[in-house]
Design a protein around this motif. Structure first.
Motif, PDB file in Angstrom:
ATOM      1  N   GLU A 196       0.862  -1.189   0.000  1.00 60.29           N
ATOM      2  CA  GLU A 196       0.000   0.000   0.000  1.00 60.29           C
ATOM      3  C   GLU A 196       0.896   1.237   0.000  1.00 60.29           C
ATOM      4  O   GLU A 196       1.685   1.430   0.927  1.00 60.29           O
ATOM      5  CB  GLU A 196      -0.907   0.006   1.225  1.00 60.29           C
ATOM      6  CG  GLU A 196      -1.853  -1.179   1.297  1.00 60.29           C
ATOM      7  CD  GLU A 196      -2.693  -1.161   2.569  1.00 60.29           C
ATOM      8  OE1 GLU A 196      -2.912  -0.058   3.126  1.00 60.29           O
ATOM      9  OE2 GLU A 196      -3.105  -2.243   3.014  1.00 60.29           O
ATOM     10  N   ILE A 197       0.762   2.072  -1.031  1.00 57.29           N
ATOM     11  CA  ILE A 197       1.641   3.230  -1.191  1.00 57.29           C
ATOM     12  C   ILE A 197       0.807   4.473  -1.451  1.00 57.29           C
ATOM     13  O   ILE A 197      -0.032   4.491  -2.360  1.00 57.29           O
ATOM     14  CB  ILE A 197       2.653   3.014  -2.341  1.00 57.29           C
ATOM     15  CG1 ILE A 197       3.489   1.754  -2.085  1.00 57.29           C
ATOM     16  CG2 ILE A 197       3.557   4.228  -2.496  1.00 57.29           C
ATOM     17  CD1 ILE A 197       4.454   1.413  -3.201  1.00 57.29           C
ATOM     18  N   GLY A 198       1.049   5.524  -0.678  1.00 60.30           N
ATOM     19  CA  GLY A 198       0.294   6.762  -0.792  1.00 60.30           C
ATOM     20  C   GLY A 198       0.753   7.634  -1.949  1.00 60.30           C
ATOM     21  O   GLY A 198       1.505   7.202  -2.832  1.00 60.30           O
ATOM     22  N   HIS A 199       0.316   8.913  -1.931  1.00 58.99           N
ATOM     23  CA  HIS A 199       0.640   9.807  -3.033  1.00 58.99           C
ATOM     24  C   HIS A 199       1.973  10.527  -2.802  1.00 58.99           C
ATOM     25  O   HIS A 199       2.554  10.456  -1.738  1.00 58.99           O
ATOM     26  CB  HIS A 199      -0.490  10.812  -3.270  1.00 58.99           C
ATOM     27  CG  HIS A 199      -0.866  11.616  -2.069  1.00 58.99           C
ATOM     28  ND1 HIS A 199      -2.085  11.493  -1.439  1.00 58.99           N
ATOM     29  CD2 HIS A 199      -0.196  12.572  -1.369  1.00 58.99           C
ATOM     30  CE1 HIS A 199      -2.143  12.333  -0.426  1.00 58.99           C
ATOM     31  NE2 HIS A 199      -1.012  13.001  -0.372  1.00 58.99           N
ATOM     32  N   SER A 215       3.947  -4.242   2.950  1.00 62.93           N
ATOM     33  CA  SER A 215       4.470  -2.918   3.286  1.00 62.93           C
ATOM     34  C   SER A 215       3.361  -1.872   3.185  1.00 62.93           C
ATOM     35  O   SER A 215       2.501  -1.954   2.310  1.00 62.93           O
ATOM     36  CB  SER A 215       5.608  -2.524   2.336  1.00 62.93           C
ATOM     37  OG  SER A 215       6.675  -3.440   2.398  1.00 62.93           O
ATOM     38  N   VAL A 216       3.417  -0.890   4.088  1.00 67.10           N
ATOM     39  CA  VAL A 216       2.496   0.238   4.042  1.00 67.10           C
ATOM     40  C   VAL A 216       3.336   1.512   4.017  1.00 67.10           C
ATOM     41  O   VAL A 216       4.114   1.767   4.938  1.00 67.10           O
ATOM     42  CB  VAL A 216       1.544   0.259   5.255  1.00 67.10           C
ATOM     43  CG1 VAL A 216       0.627   1.480   5.191  1.00 67.10           C
ATOM     44  CG2 VAL A 216       0.718  -1.019   5.305  1.00 67.10           C
ATOM     45  N   ARG A 248       3.797  -8.498   7.744  1.00 64.71           N
ATOM     46  CA  ARG A 248       5.159  -8.840   8.164  1.00 64.71           C
ATOM     47  C   ARG A 248       6.203  -7.858   7.636  1.00 64.71           C
ATOM     48  O   ARG A 248       7.403  -8.062   7.820  1.00 64.71           O
ATOM     49  CB  ARG A 248       5.502 -10.256   7.706  1.00 64.71           C
ATOM     50  CG  ARG A 248       5.545 -10.454   6.206  1.00 64.71           C
ATOM     51  CD  ARG A 248       5.672 -11.919   5.822  1.00 64.71           C
ATOM     52  NE  ARG A 248       5.905 -12.073   4.396  1.00 64.71           N
ATOM     53  CZ  ARG A 248       4.966 -12.020   3.462  1.00 64.71           C
ATOM     54  NH1 ARG A 248       3.719 -11.771   3.799  1.00 64.71           N
ATOM     55  NH2 ARG A 248       5.272 -12.189   2.189  1.00 64.71           N
ATOM     56  N   HIS A 249       5.744  -6.785   6.961  1.00 70.63           N
ATOM     57  CA  HIS A 249       6.670  -5.789   6.406  1.00 70.63           C
ATOM     58  C   HIS A 249       6.480  -4.444   7.106  1.00 70.63           C
ATOM     59  O   HIS A 249       5.473  -4.226   7.779  1.00 70.63           O
ATOM     60  CB  HIS A 249       6.436  -5.632   4.898  1.00 70.63           C
ATOM     61  CG  HIS A 249       6.750  -6.879   4.104  1.00 70.63           C
ATOM     62  ND1 HIS A 249       5.800  -7.835   3.846  1.00 70.63           N
ATOM     63  CD2 HIS A 249       7.897  -7.308   3.518  1.00 70.63           C
ATOM     64  CE1 HIS A 249       6.350  -8.809   3.128  1.00 70.63           C
ATOM     65  NE2 HIS A 249       7.618  -8.510   2.917  1.00 70.63           N
ATOM     66  N   PRO A 250       7.407  -3.519   6.928  1.00 70.57           N
ATOM     67  CA  PRO A 250       7.359  -2.240   7.659  1.00 70.57           C
ATOM     68  C   PRO A 250       6.195  -1.332   7.271  1.00 70.57           C
ATOM     69  O   PRO A 250       5.646  -1.419   6.166  1.00 70.57           O
ATOM     70  CB  PRO A 250       8.696  -1.582   7.285  1.00 70.57           C
ATOM     71  CG  PRO A 250       9.582  -2.703   6.874  1.00 70.57           C
ATOM     72  CD  PRO A 250       8.681  -3.684   6.205  1.00 70.57           C
ATOM     73  N   ILE A 251       5.858  -0.457   8.220  1.00 75.05           N
ATOM     74  CA  ILE A 251       4.949   0.661   7.989  1.00 75.05           C
ATOM     75  C   ILE A 251       5.791   1.927   7.975  1.00 75.05           C
ATOM     76  O   ILE A 251       6.518   2.202   8.938  1.00 75.05           O
ATOM     77  CB  ILE A 251       3.876   0.754   9.085  1.00 75.05           C
ATOM     78  CG1 ILE A 251       3.009  -0.512   9.101  1.00 75.05           C
ATOM     79  CG2 ILE A 251       3.012   1.994   8.896  1.00 75.05           C
ATOM     80  CD1 ILE A 251       2.082  -0.587  10.304  1.00 75.05           C
ATOM     81  N   VAL A 252       5.707   2.694   6.897  1.00 68.48           N
ATOM     82  CA  VAL A 252       6.484   3.929   6.759  1.00 68.48           C
ATOM     83  C   VAL A 252       5.490   5.087   6.701  1.00 68.48           C
ATOM     84  O   VAL A 252       4.678   5.172   5.777  1.00 68.48           O
ATOM     85  CB  VAL A 252       7.362   3.889   5.492  1.00 68.48           C
ATOM     86  CG1 VAL A 252       8.143   5.193   5.346  1.00 68.48           C
ATOM     87  CG2 VAL A 252       8.314   2.687   5.526  1.00 68.48           C
TER      88      VAL A 252
END
Length: 299
Positions: A196-199, A215-216, A248-252
């Protein structure tokens, strides 16, 4: 070695390759009228999608404000036809409970999924415009946004990701991963379609960058080459199999910058506005606004 000896070697090799235990896990038995997704056609689908999303940069170079509706209409119709066929192939391949290809029911579903995907293009274009802007603003070497669209591997990979992600959200089997792997092969940037990737997202240089499935990534995030958002190794289930379908992946969070060759592992959270410097290995949460650097010991 004589001709007969060569013949015997080849014959023995064929016998070994034909033994069922040799190919059991690697063999697909085609069903009546079944087709598989085509990498060649999917490449054309991605090219058509780019021509629609970035008019004038890809596809027909003679497009203008007076002709854009015509050319967009032609491209959309072609895209819908090709994609419907490929989605059908993916659905058919994923449909394991039959001996013959299911036919009309899945063909109808494929057309509906293709339409639903194309309906996301206006929002996808808006999102990609923010990615182009972020990439241009973050790179003093860029002459203009046209150069970013036409030349930059980060935008190429992000575009494939945005396309693949929408198909992933629609639960289209196989095709999203195939599309993301096309960009991986072209650019060395590996973005799983499930991320999930924002703008306003940008990838500078990008070679060797990996963004895992769960990942987020928030808004206004910038990452560099060799960055890895990696999944932690989880304990196996009661049958000894790897646990799947869990985060299981990072949240940024928003406004984070991650410099080259940094590795972030596991379901950790990188707080808003943090800066992760190059060549660090992070397995714990990073508070908002923090700068993480390598520790340098004085001799």
């Amino acid at each position: 070695m004589g001709l007969q000896a060569h013949s015997n070697i080849l014959s023995e090799t064929v016998d070994k390759l034909s033994e069922i235990h040799s190919y059991r896990q690697l063999f697909h038995q085609y069903r009546n009228q079944e087709v598989l997704p085509s990498g060649e056609i999917l490449k054309r689908i991605v090219d058509l999608s780019r021509a629609i999303l970035f008019p004038g940069y890809y596809g027909n170079a003679k497009i203008s404000q007076q002709t854009i509706r015509f050319y967009t209409g032609v491209n959309v119709e072609t895209l819908h036809s090709l994609l419907s066929e490929q989605i059908y192939a993916g659905l058919c391949f994923a449909h394991k409970g039959c001996t013959d290809c299911p036919g009309e029911k899945l063909k109808t579903k494929a057309k509906e999924l293709s339409e639903a995907f194309i309906a996301t293009f206006p929002d996808m274009r808006t999102l990609l415009a923010t990615d182009v802007e972020a990439t241009f603003n973050g790179d003093p070497a860029a002459q203009n946004q046209g150069e970013v669209i036409f030349c930059y591997p980060g935008i190429r990979a992000i575009t494939n990701y945005r396309i693949a992600h929408q198909l992933y959200l629609l639960q289209v089997p196989y095709i999203p991963r195939m599309i993301s792997e096309m960009a991986h092969s072209e650019t060395g940037i590996d973005i799983h379609p499930g991320a999930e990737i924002g703008h306003y997202f940008s990838i500078d240089h990008g070679t060797g960058t990996v963004i895992g499935e769960t990942s987020v990534i928030g808004n206004h995030v910038r990452i560099f080459q060799g960055v890895s958002l990696a999944g932690e190794k989880l304990p196996p289930d009661e049958n000894g199999h790897a646990i799947r379908n869990i985060p299981r992946h990072p949240i940024v969070e928003d406004y984070v910058t991650i410099y080259s060759n940094a590795t972030l592992i596991g379901r950790i959270r990188i707080g808003r506005g943090a800066t992760i410097c190059g060549n660090v290995w992070i397995t714990k949460d990073v508070p908002a606004g923090t700068m993480i650097t390598q520790k340098i010991e004085n001799k």
